[in-house]
Motif scaffolding. Structure first.
Motif, mmCIF file in Angstrom:
data_model
loop_
_atom_site.group_PDB
_atom_site.id
_atom_site.type_symbol
_atom_site.label_atom_id
_atom_site.label_comp_id
_atom_site.label_asym_id
_atom_site.label_seq_id
_atom_site.Cartn_x
_atom_site.Cartn_y
_atom_site.Cartn_z
ATOM 1 N N ASN A 33 0.841 -1.193 0.000
ATOM 2 C CA ASN A 33 0.000 0.000 0.000
ATOM 3 C C ASN A 33 0.877 1.244 0.000
ATOM 4 O O ASN A 33 1.928 1.266 0.643
ATOM 5 N N THR A 79 -7.060 2.302 -6.723
ATOM 6 C CA THR A 79 -8.109 2.092 -5.731
ATOM 7 C C THR A 79 -7.563 2.598 -4.399
ATOM 8 O O THR A 79 -6.471 2.207 -3.982
ATOM 9 N N SER A 80 -8.343 3.470 -3.771
ATOM 10 C CA SER A 80 -7.894 4.064 -2.511
ATOM 11 C C SER A 80 -8.958 3.899 -1.442
ATOM 12 O O SER A 80 -10.107 3.601 -1.736
ATOM 13 N N GLU A 81 -8.523 4.131 -0.208
ATOM 14 C CA GLU A 81 -9.513 4.175 0.868
ATOM 15 C C GLU A 81 -10.363 5.431 0.662
ATOM 16 O O GLU A 81 -10.030 6.289 -0.146
ATOM 17 N N THR A 110 -14.349 2.759 -0.702
ATOM 18 C CA THR A 110 -13.138 2.827 -1.504
ATOM 19 C C THR A 110 -13.462 3.501 -2.829
ATOM 20 O O THR A 110 -14.595 3.488 -3.299
ATOM 21 N N ASN A 141 -4.392 5.813 1.902
ATOM 22 C CA ASN A 141 -3.716 4.661 1.317
ATOM 23 C C ASN A 141 -4.261 4.319 -0.064
ATOM 24 O O ASN A 141 -5.463 4.381 -0.296
ATOM 25 N N TYR A 142 -3.349 3.930 -0.935
ATOM 26 C CA TYR A 142 -3.674 3.386 -2.253
ATOM 27 C C TYR A 142 -3.268 1.923 -2.198
ATOM 28 O O TYR A 142 -2.143 1.601 -1.812
ATOM 29 N N TYR A 143 -4.190 1.045 -2.568
ATOM 30 C CA TYR A 143 -4.071 -0.376 -2.270
ATOM 31 C C TYR A 143 -3.240 -1.155 -3.288
ATOM 32 O O TYR A 143 -3.327 -0.928 -4.487
ATOM 33 N N SER A 144 -2.491 -2.128 -2.767
ATOM 34 C CA SER A 144 -1.526 -2.859 -3.588
ATOM 35 C C SER A 144 -2.001 -4.211 -4.096
ATOM 36 O O SER A 144 -1.281 -4.839 -4.862
ATOM 37 N N ASN A 148 -5.901 -3.730 -7.833
ATOM 38 C CA ASN A 148 -6.310 -2.436 -7.290
ATOM 39 C C ASN A 148 -5.597 -1.270 -7.952
ATOM 40 O O ASN A 148 -6.226 -0.321 -8.383
ATOM 41 N N CYS A 149 -4.289 -1.311 -7.984
ATOM 42 C CA CYS A 149 -3.507 -0.219 -8.568
ATOM 43 C C CYS A 149 -2.561 -0.792 -9.612
ATOM 44 O O CYS A 149 -1.723 -1.645 -9.300
#
Length: 159
Positions: A33, A79-81, A110, A141-144, A148-149
């Motif tokens: 993340n 994709t982020s929170e 999200t 946070n940007y998801y790993s 997602n990203c």
């Protein structure tokens, strides 16, 4: 059968049409993340290569630097929170904004954004990277996770 004499655009040749090769191509993801500070444009640190056909992705500077001139389709997905305010996803070419997508993201769910562009790359010094700006009031946070990203692209054939 269509010959080059029948094509309107003289830049299109039978050799280009026969090539059929969409490389260089790349697909990279976040290793973990990534936290992005409030009100800061941040280069996304994509450093986990899933595909890099021509070793054109620079995982130190998080940029794609193809060594073959031509037109490319470049994209990024994040994709982020929950942000609760504006979030801007921008593709940059040579440190100048190429295309951006603004989203007024919800604070409670999200947020996913996708931004794509066609861009001419000179095959030597041109590069592209992906950056995000968020104005939530705090770091987000940007998801790993694998899908997602992602930052991706490939050479377009026939142009």
């Amino acid at each position: 059968s269509v010959g080059t004499a029948q094509l309107i655009d003289g830049a299109v040749t039978s050799a280009k049409l026969a090539d059929g090769n969409n490389t260089p191509a790349f697909l990279v993801r976040l290793t973990g993340n990534q936290s992005v500070a409030n009100a800061t444009s941040t280069i996304l640190s994509f450093n986990r290569e899933a595909l890099d056909t021509d070793s054109a992705y620079d995982s130190t500077n998080y940029r794609f630097v193809p060594q073959i001139a031509g037109y490319y389709l470049i994209g990024v997905r994040i994709t982020s929170e929950g942000i609760g305010n504006v979030q801007t996803l921008t593709l940059y070419k040579n440190a100048a904004a190429l295309t951006e997508y603004n989203n007024n993201a919800s604070a409670s769910v999200t947020s996913t954004q996708i931004n794509e562009a066609q861009v001419y790359m000179n095959g030597s010094t041109d590069y592209v990277d992906a950056r995000v700006y968020q104005a939530s009031g705090s770091s987000k946070n940007y998801y790993s996770a694998d899908y997602n990203c992602q930052f991706y692209g490939h050479k377009l054939i026939g142009v």
